[in-house]
Design an enzyme around this catalytic site. Structure first.
Site, PDB file in Angstrom:
ATOM      1  N   TYR A  72       0.828  -1.213   0.000  1.00  0.00           N
ATOM      2  CA  TYR A  72       0.000   0.000   0.000  1.00  0.00           C
ATOM      3  C   TYR A  72       0.860   1.259   0.000  1.00  0.00           C
ATOM      4  O   TYR A  72       0.500   2.264  -0.605  1.00  0.00           O
ATOM      5  CB  TYR A  72      -0.997  -0.035   1.169  1.00  0.00           C
ATOM      6  CG  TYR A  72      -2.165  -0.941   0.856  1.00  0.00           C
ATOM      7  CD1 TYR A  72      -2.191  -2.253   1.301  1.00  0.00           C
ATOM      8  CD2 TYR A  72      -3.207  -0.483   0.063  1.00  0.00           C
ATOM      9  CE1 TYR A  72      -3.240  -3.095   0.961  1.00  0.00           C
ATOM     10  CE2 TYR A  72      -4.262  -1.313  -0.280  1.00  0.00           C
ATOM     11  CZ  TYR A  72      -4.287  -2.623   0.182  1.00  0.00           C
ATOM     12  OH  TYR A  72      -5.316  -3.453  -0.184  1.00  0.00           O
ATOM     13  N   GLN A 106     -15.245   2.472  -6.685  1.00  0.00           N
ATOM     14  CA  GLN A 106     -14.558   1.339  -6.072  1.00  0.00           C
ATOM     15  C   GLN A 106     -13.080   1.675  -5.888  1.00  0.00           C
ATOM     16  O   GLN A 106     -12.348   0.944  -5.246  1.00  0.00           O
ATOM     17  CB  GLN A 106     -14.692   0.105  -6.973  1.00  0.00           C
ATOM     18  CG  GLN A 106     -16.117  -0.342  -7.221  1.00  0.00           C
ATOM     19  CD  GLN A 106     -16.200  -1.352  -8.349  1.00  0.00           C
ATOM     20  OE1 GLN A 106     -15.916  -2.525  -8.175  1.00  0.00           O
ATOM     21  NE2 GLN A 106     -16.548  -0.878  -9.539  1.00  0.00           N
ATOM     22  N   ASN A 107     -12.664   2.789  -6.494  1.00  0.00           N
ATOM     23  CA  ASN A 107     -11.247   3.168  -6.463  1.00  0.00           C
ATOM     24  C   ASN A 107     -10.866   3.758  -5.113  1.00  0.00           C
ATOM     25  O   ASN A 107     -11.635   4.504  -4.520  1.00  0.00           O
ATOM     26  CB  ASN A 107     -10.955   4.167  -7.586  1.00  0.00           C
ATOM     27  CG  ASN A 107     -11.279   3.587  -8.947  1.00  0.00           C
ATOM     28  OD1 ASN A 107     -11.389   2.373  -9.108  1.00  0.00           O
ATOM     29  ND2 ASN A 107     -11.464   4.453  -9.930  1.00  0.00           N
ATOM     30  N   HIS A 124     -14.944   1.251  -1.256  1.00  0.00           N
ATOM     31  CA  HIS A 124     -13.837   0.394  -0.807  1.00  0.00           C
ATOM     32  C   HIS A 124     -12.754   1.175  -0.071  1.00  0.00           C
ATOM     33  O   HIS A 124     -11.607   0.714   0.052  1.00  0.00           O
ATOM     34  CB  HIS A 124     -13.253  -0.366  -2.004  1.00  0.00           C
ATOM     35  CG  HIS A 124     -14.244  -1.281  -2.636  1.00  0.00           C
ATOM     36  ND1 HIS A 124     -14.083  -1.776  -3.905  1.00  0.00           N
ATOM     37  CD2 HIS A 124     -15.421  -1.776  -2.194  1.00  0.00           C
ATOM     38  CE1 HIS A 124     -15.125  -2.539  -4.210  1.00  0.00           C
ATOM     39  NE2 HIS A 124     -15.943  -2.566  -3.196  1.00  0.00           N
ATOM     40  N   CYS A 132      -5.793   2.446  12.781  1.00  0.00           N
ATOM     41  CA  CYS A 132      -5.332   1.309  13.584  1.00  0.00           C
ATOM     42  C   CYS A 132      -6.193   0.092  13.251  1.00  0.00           C
ATOM     43  O   CYS A 132      -7.416   0.206  13.164  1.00  0.00           O
ATOM     44  CB  CYS A 132      -5.451   1.629  15.072  1.00  0.00           C
ATOM     45  SG  CYS A 132      -5.099   0.213  16.125  1.00  0.00           S
ATOM     46  N   CYS A 152      -0.005   2.040  16.317  1.00  0.00           N
ATOM     47  CA  CYS A 152      -1.015   3.002  16.781  1.00  0.00           C
ATOM     48  C   CYS A 152      -0.540   3.676  18.065  1.00  0.00           C
ATOM     49  O   CYS A 152      -0.067   3.010  18.989  1.00  0.00           O
ATOM     50  CB  CYS A 152      -2.322   2.264  17.040  1.00  0.00           C
ATOM     51  SG  CYS A 152      -3.572   3.228  17.883  1.00  0.00           S
ATOM     52  N   SER A 194     -14.855  -3.969 -14.335  1.00  0.00           N
ATOM     53  CA  SER A 194     -15.054  -5.311 -14.901  1.00  0.00           C
ATOM     54  C   SER A 194     -16.305  -5.964 -14.337  1.00  0.00           C
ATOM     55  O   SER A 194     -16.700  -7.038 -14.776  1.00  0.00           O
ATOM     56  CB  SER A 194     -13.829  -6.172 -14.582  1.00  0.00           C
ATOM     57  OG  SER A 194     -13.620  -6.204 -13.167  1.00  0.00           O
TER      58      SER A 194
END
Ligand code: BV8
Ligand code: ZN
Length: 249
Positions: A72, A106-107, A124, A132, A152, A194
């Site tokens: 990420y 959804q991005n 999403h 946390c 955290c 999709s």
């Protein structure tokens, strides 16, 4: 290189001019022309050996939190390096011209908001937000170069991106607002997705079952294509500006 001119059926143009309530659902395809890989596109480099659906799961985070955190962090850097494209800006224009426009995405790349879209539902989550994994506390700051996943400050739990992983439930308020918008719209656009991931992929059908006209704008056919009332195949960054011009220009 000029855009491939699109033929929009006149009845769709007049329908869009006469419809106060529009909804658009977007997926990774709408960010592709900004230079972001879609979920279908094979990953590159270090991440080529992993399927996105595998990494985007609580099981993967349980198994190897540092790997998922770094994925990420890599995607966050990728997003920082790109800008919204003309598809994103055309959706901002539609929002200005229509009395009720809801943008469901959804991005997690935040590019719709970056482009100026206001009424955005993030089904999403958003990769720019970090929280946390245990006590849900959000944090704006964390050090990314530590050997392990940042912790955290409240409960010392592991930090994670505020996105929805496979097997996790969607944010209730966003999903309920999306279902309500889909069920009460006149026209439902499905753009650059999709149509495989649930429950997002069911929204077009929820709209259709309530009598909405479904318009699909996608680079290739999807499970929705045979059920859509109008299909405009191609790149959203080329099609959407032309649609705005044709309908509201
Ligand atoms: C859940 C965030 C409750 C993280 C994502 C029912 C049946 C079967 C399975 C399920 C089901 N219900 C639930 C499931 C399980 C699962 C699911 O749907 N699995 C799929 C794989 C079958 N759903 C879930 O787990 C959801 N949670 O249901 O919770 C629950 C829990 C347990 C069990 C039951 C119920 C959570 C789903 C959300 C997961 N998180 N993202 C992150 O980003 O890291 S999903 C992620 O993948 C994206 O957000 C997006 O939703 C999806 C990718 O799809 P697209 O965006 O459409 O991208 P893709 O690359 O696939 O396609 C791009 C398209 O664009 C292509 O068609 C291409 O042709 C087109 N294109 C490309 N370039 C362009 C273009 N089009 C136009 N212009 C261009 N330039
Ligand atoms: Zn905590």
């Amino acid at each position: 290189m000029s855009d491939r001119p699109i033929e929009l059926p006149l009845e769709l143009v007049s329908l869009l001019r006469a419809s106060p309530r529009l909804v658009a659902l977007t997926g990774a395809g709408v960010s592709q022309e900004s230079g972001l890989r879609t979920f279908r596109d094979a990953q590159t480099g270090l991440w080529a050996q992993y399927k996105p659906t595998e990494l985007a799961s609580p099981e993967a985070f349980q198994r190897d939190p540092k790997l998922v955190w770094d994925w990420y962090a890599w995607r966050r850097e990728a997003v920082k390096g790109v800008r919204p494209n003309r598809g994103h800006y055309a959706l901002v224009e539609i929002e200005k011209r229509v009395s009720h426009f809801t943008l469901i995405t959804q991005n997690v790349d935040n590019l719709h908001r970056f482009a100026g879209s206001q009424n955005v539902l993030e089904l999403h989550g958003n990769i720019q937000r970090v929280r946390c994994a245990d006590c849900y506390t959000f944090t704006e700051t964390w050090d990314d170069d530590s050997e392990s996943v940042p912790r955290c400050k409240v409960c010392d739990g592991l930090l994670r991106p505020d996105v929805v992983w496979f097997g996790e439930s969607l944010p209730r308020d966003q999903l309920e607002a999306a279902v309500t918008a889909a069920r009460s719209c006149d026209v439902f656009f499905s753009i650059g997705t999709s149509g495989v991931v649930q429950p997002a992929a069911s929204l077009a059908f929820a709209a259709r079952n309530r009598g909405a006209v479904v318009v699909e704008i996608n680079a290739e056919p999807t499970p929705l294509t045979p059920k859509a009332d109008y299909v405009v195949q191609g790149k959203s960054g080329e099609i959407l500006p032309q649609l705005v011009e044709a309908v509201w220009g």
